[in-house]
Structure formats: structure tokens, C-alpha cells
Design a protein around this motif. Structure first.
Motif, PDB file in Angstrom:
ATOM      1  N   ILE A   8       0.835  -1.205   0.000  1.00 47.64           N
ATOM      2  CA  ILE A   8       0.000   0.000   0.000  1.00 47.64           C
ATOM      3  C   ILE A   8       0.866   1.250   0.000  1.00 47.64           C
ATOM      4  O   ILE A   8       0.504   2.279  -0.572  1.00 47.64           O
ATOM      5  CB  ILE A   8      -0.978   0.002   1.204  1.00 47.64           C
ATOM      6  CG1 ILE A   8      -2.113   1.008   0.972  1.00 47.64           C
ATOM      7  CG2 ILE A   8      -0.273   0.333   2.505  1.00 47.64           C
ATOM      8  CD1 ILE A   8      -3.040   0.656  -0.160  1.00 47.64           C
ATOM      9  N   GLN A   9       2.057   1.187   0.612  1.00 50.48           N
ATOM     10  CA  GLN A   9       2.970   2.328   0.600  1.00 50.48           C
ATOM     11  C   GLN A   9       3.402   2.646  -0.830  1.00 50.48           C
ATOM     12  O   GLN A   9       3.439   3.812  -1.238  1.00 50.48           O
ATOM     13  CB  GLN A   9       4.200   2.042   1.462  1.00 50.48           C
ATOM     14  CG  GLN A   9       5.143   3.234   1.612  1.00 50.48           C
ATOM     15  CD  GLN A   9       4.531   4.336   2.457  1.00 50.48           C
ATOM     16  OE1 GLN A   9       4.181   4.137   3.607  1.00 50.48           O
ATOM     17  NE2 GLN A   9       4.391   5.523   1.876  1.00 50.48           N
ATOM     18  N   GLU A  10       3.702   1.611  -1.606  1.00 53.50           N
ATOM     19  CA  GLU A  10       4.092   1.814  -2.992  1.00 53.50           C
ATOM     20  C   GLU A  10       2.955   2.440  -3.794  1.00 53.50           C
ATOM     21  O   GLU A  10       3.177   3.295  -4.660  1.00 53.50           O
ATOM     22  CB  GLU A  10       4.508   0.493  -3.622  1.00 53.50           C
ATOM     23  CG  GLU A  10       5.800  -0.083  -3.055  1.00 53.50           C
ATOM     24  CD  GLU A  10       6.140  -1.433  -3.668  1.00 53.50           C
ATOM     25  OE1 GLU A  10       5.341  -1.901  -4.507  1.00 53.50           O
ATOM     26  OE2 GLU A  10       7.190  -1.999  -3.308  1.00 53.50           O
ATOM     27  N   ARG A 167      -3.406  -1.184  -9.221  1.00 50.97           N
ATOM     28  CA  ARG A 167      -2.034  -0.806  -8.888  1.00 50.97           C
ATOM     29  C   ARG A 167      -1.437  -1.796  -7.881  1.00 50.97           C
ATOM     30  O   ARG A 167      -0.251  -2.140  -7.943  1.00 50.97           O
ATOM     31  CB  ARG A 167      -1.993   0.615  -8.332  1.00 50.97           C
ATOM     32  CG  ARG A 167      -0.586   1.134  -8.097  1.00 50.97           C
ATOM     33  CD  ARG A 167      -0.622   2.532  -7.508  1.00 50.97           C
ATOM     34  NE  ARG A 167      -0.945   3.524  -8.492  1.00 50.97           N
ATOM     35  CZ  ARG A 167      -0.048   4.135  -9.264  1.00 50.97           C
ATOM     36  NH1 ARG A 167       1.236   3.775  -9.176  1.00 50.97           N
ATOM     37  NH2 ARG A 167      -0.404   5.062 -10.121  1.00 50.97           N
ATOM     38  N   LEU A 168      -2.247  -2.258  -6.943  1.00 54.80           N
ATOM     39  CA  LEU A 168      -1.767  -3.272  -5.996  1.00 54.80           C
ATOM     40  C   LEU A 168      -1.373  -4.555  -6.724  1.00 54.80           C
ATOM     41  O   LEU A 168      -0.341  -5.168  -6.421  1.00 54.80           O
ATOM     42  CB  LEU A 168      -2.858  -3.563  -4.957  1.00 54.80           C
ATOM     43  CG  LEU A 168      -2.964  -2.594  -3.779  1.00 54.80           C
ATOM     44  CD1 LEU A 168      -4.233  -2.902  -2.980  1.00 54.80           C
ATOM     45  CD2 LEU A 168      -1.748  -2.690  -2.890  1.00 54.80           C
ATOM     46  N   ILE A 186       5.375  -3.802 -17.107  1.00 51.50           N
ATOM     47  CA  ILE A 186       4.735  -3.512 -15.825  1.00 51.50           C
ATOM     48  C   ILE A 186       4.972  -2.058 -15.425  1.00 51.50           C
ATOM     49  O   ILE A 186       4.062  -1.355 -14.967  1.00 51.50           O
ATOM     50  CB  ILE A 186       5.251  -4.473 -14.739  1.00 51.50           C
ATOM     51  CG1 ILE A 186       4.742  -5.899 -15.002  1.00 51.50           C
ATOM     52  CG2 ILE A 186       4.814  -4.016 -13.346  1.00 51.50           C
ATOM     53  CD1 ILE A 186       5.319  -6.945 -14.075  1.00 51.50           C
ATOM     54  N   GLU A 187       6.204  -1.581 -15.605  1.00 48.02           N
ATOM     55  CA  GLU A 187       6.526  -0.197 -15.259  1.00 48.02           C
ATOM     56  C   GLU A 187       5.740   0.781 -16.125  1.00 48.02           C
ATOM     57  O   GLU A 187       5.279   1.822 -15.653  1.00 48.02           O
ATOM     58  CB  GLU A 187       8.029   0.053 -15.393  1.00 48.02           C
ATOM     59  CG  GLU A 187       8.866  -0.599 -14.319  1.00 48.02           C
ATOM     60  CD  GLU A 187       8.435  -0.176 -12.919  1.00 48.02           C
ATOM     61  OE1 GLU A 187       8.203   1.033 -12.711  1.00 48.02           O
ATOM     62  OE2 GLU A 187       8.299  -1.054 -12.058  1.00 48.02           O
ATOM     63  N   GLU A 188       5.591   0.463 -17.414  1.00 52.15           N
ATOM     64  CA  GLU A 188       4.812   1.323 -18.293  1.00 52.15           C
ATOM     65  C   GLU A 188       3.348   1.350 -17.862  1.00 52.15           C
ATOM     66  O   GLU A 188       2.687   2.387 -17.916  1.00 52.15           O
ATOM     67  CB  GLU A 188       4.934   0.829 -19.749  1.00 52.15           C
ATOM     68  CG  GLU A 188       6.272   1.111 -20.396  1.00 52.15           C
ATOM     69  CD  GLU A 188       6.580   2.602 -20.450  1.00 52.15           C
ATOM     70  OE1 GLU A 188       5.665   3.386 -20.756  1.00 52.15           O
ATOM     71  OE2 GLU A 188       7.746   2.972 -20.179  1.00 52.15           O
ATOM     72  N   CYS A 189       2.832   0.193 -17.423  1.00 48.37           N
ATOM     73  CA  CYS A 189       1.453   0.132 -16.918  1.00 48.37           C
ATOM     74  C   CYS A 189       1.291   1.014 -15.691  1.00 48.37           C
ATOM     75  O   CYS A 189       0.285   1.717 -15.526  1.00 48.37           O
ATOM     76  CB  CYS A 189       1.073  -1.311 -16.592  1.00 48.37           C
ATOM     77  SG  CYS A 189       0.834  -2.369 -18.040  1.00 48.37           S
ATOM     78  N   LYS A 190       2.278   0.990 -14.793  1.00 50.58           N
ATOM     79  CA  LYS A 190       2.222   1.820 -13.592  1.00 50.58           C
ATOM     80  C   LYS A 190       2.206   3.306 -13.951  1.00 50.58           C
ATOM     81  O   LYS A 190       1.476   4.097 -13.368  1.00 50.58           O
ATOM     82  CB  LYS A 190       3.395   1.517 -12.672  1.00 50.58           C
ATOM     83  CG  LYS A 190       3.319   0.174 -11.962  1.00 50.58           C
ATOM     84  CD  LYS A 190       4.505  -0.018 -11.023  1.00 50.58           C
ATOM     85  CE  LYS A 190       4.424  -1.329 -10.267  1.00 50.58           C
ATOM     86  NZ  LYS A 190       5.578  -1.514  -9.354  1.00 50.58           N
ATOM     87  N   LYS A 191       3.024   3.687 -14.930  1.00 48.64           N
ATOM     88  CA  LYS A 191       3.057   5.084 -15.355  1.00 48.64           C
ATOM     89  C   LYS A 191       1.711   5.502 -15.948  1.00 48.64           C
ATOM     90  O   LYS A 191       1.215   6.596 -15.684  1.00 48.64           O
ATOM     91  CB  LYS A 191       4.172   5.292 -16.379  1.00 48.64           C
ATOM     92  CG  LYS A 191       5.571   5.167 -15.801  1.00 48.64           C
ATOM     93  CD  LYS A 191       6.634   5.348 -16.887  1.00 48.64           C
ATOM     94  CE  LYS A 191       8.034   5.167 -16.313  1.00 48.64           C
ATOM     95  NZ  LYS A 191       9.077   5.287 -17.376  1.00 48.64           N
TER      96      LYS A 191
END
Length: 213
Positions: A8-10, A167-168, A186-191
Motif C-alpha cells: 500500500i505504501q508503494e 495498482r496493488l 509492468i513499469e509502463e502500466c504503472k506510469k
């Protein structure tokens, strides 16, 4: 349990608002950098991790800040499970004088444990713009209130919460043993999620300006 808080912090560190994850008893369990910076600017030690959020709100109320009364009641209702969401435009007083904050409180379950998520967005400049626009065309805004309120509530209460869950899931995937190409995806999805969340919250607020309340 520590892994849950790490996840959850992330997630909250990627949000544009000031966000805190709070246990139902009022104990602040996690905060993001934006929340931490605001606390440091205002020298509000009662809003740090492990402090009692309910006690903090109660102290403001005891000091004569009646604006926190609906916030305190909503937090207690959501913590008790009798309410799911709450949104409120708080006009700051005391150390928060001159600021307007859009406060959203929602229930959040993580692996079966219930929490309360509090997000605070500094909308001082937006509120000033809304007041100017209200003077120029308040009748037109009132005519659009019903549809905008429905749309804003649907965007935040439903869509945004699904994005938090997504996001989790992405954070959990990021800990898997995948190749570099999969990790890049995965990183692109987060962005992309970050930008979607920013646009949804901005549009949600613009669609339901505080002047219509």
C-alpha cells in the motif's frame, strides 16, 4: 502484514494527493510523501505514522474548528462500516488558514483487514477559479449540478478504487521473477495508471465544483 503495508505504501506514493492509510481505531499506518511534506510545513506532529487521527480531529474541534466536525463523523461512520465514502471541501483555519482542501475518505480492505483511506488535495487555486466562474455564470452551473455530481461520484467512488486495486496487483507482479521485457511493461502500466488517476481526480473535482454544494 508488513508486506501488505509495503504494497500500500508503494501505491499511495504514486498518488498526486496527500494520502494516509488509517486503521479503523484511528491509528495512522502509512502516509505518502505529499502527506509528510504538508505535515512538516504545518508542524502538525499529530498526523505522523502511529499517531491517532481521531484524536487529532477531536483536538481541532475542541480548539473551535467546526469545519472538522463532518470529517470526524464521516471517519467514524466509515470505520464502523455504516458508510463507504465521504467527500468534503474543508476551508482551513488556524495553521491551515487560507487553504482549501478537497478531502475524500473511503473504506479499503486489504487481505480481509479493513482500513480507512484519507486523501487530501490542495484545491485552493481551483476554488478561487470556481468562485470567479460562479460570479460570471452561477445559474448555468446550477443547471448542470445533478449530472455533474453523478458523474464525479461515479468516477471517484468506483473507477478510482478499481485503479487502486489494479495498482496493488501490478505491485505484486513486479515482485515476480519475470524477464526484463515483462518488467518494462509492468513499469509502463504503472506510469499509465498514474496519469489516469491524476486525470480522473482532476476531472472529478472540476465536474463537481464546491460552489454547487
Amino acid at each position: 502484514y508488513d508486506v501488505d503495508l509495503q504494497e500500500i505504501q508503494e501505491v499511495i506514493d504514486g498518488l498526486v494527493e496527500q494520502v494516509a492509510l488509517i486503521s479503523c481505531d484511528g491509528t495512522i499506518r502509512a502516509i505518502n510523501d505529499r502527506w509528510r511534506r504538508q505535515v512538516e510545513r504545518q508542524a502538525r506532529t499529530g498526523l505522523h505514522i502511529s499517531r491517532d487521527y481521531i484524536a487529532f480531529l477531536t483536538s481541532l474541534l475542541d480548539d473551535g474548528d467546526d469545519g472538522v466536525k463532518p470529517i470526524l463523523q464521516a471517519f467514524q461512520d466509515i470505520a464502523a462500516g455504516t458508510r463507504r465514502t465521504f467527500r468534503y471541501l474543508y476551508k482551513g483555519s488556524g495553521a491551515f488558514a487560507g487553504y482549501d482542501f478537497n478531502i475524500i475518505i473511503t473504506a479499503l480492505a486489504i487481505h480481509g483487514t479493513r482500513y480507512v483511506m484519507v486523501s487530501v488535495h490542495d484545491v485552493t487555486e481551483l476554488v478561487d477559479l470556481k468562485r470567479q466562474r460562479r460570479r460570471m455564470g452561477s445559474q448555468l452551473l446550477r443547471a448542470q449540478e445533478s449530472e455533474r455530481r453523478r458523474l464525479a461520484r461515479e468516477l471517484h467512488d468506483s473507477t478510482s478504487q478499481m485503479l487502486v486495486s489494479l495498482r496493488l496487483d501490478l505491485s505484486r507482479l513486479g515482485r515476480g521473477n519475470f524477464g526484463p521485457q515483462a518488467m518494462d511493461i509492468i513499469e509502463e502500466c504503472k506510469k499509465s495508471l498514474h496519469e489516469i488517476e491524476r486525470e480522473i481526480r482532476t476531472f472529478s473535482f472540476l465536474a463537481h465544483p464546491p460552489s454547487l454544494e
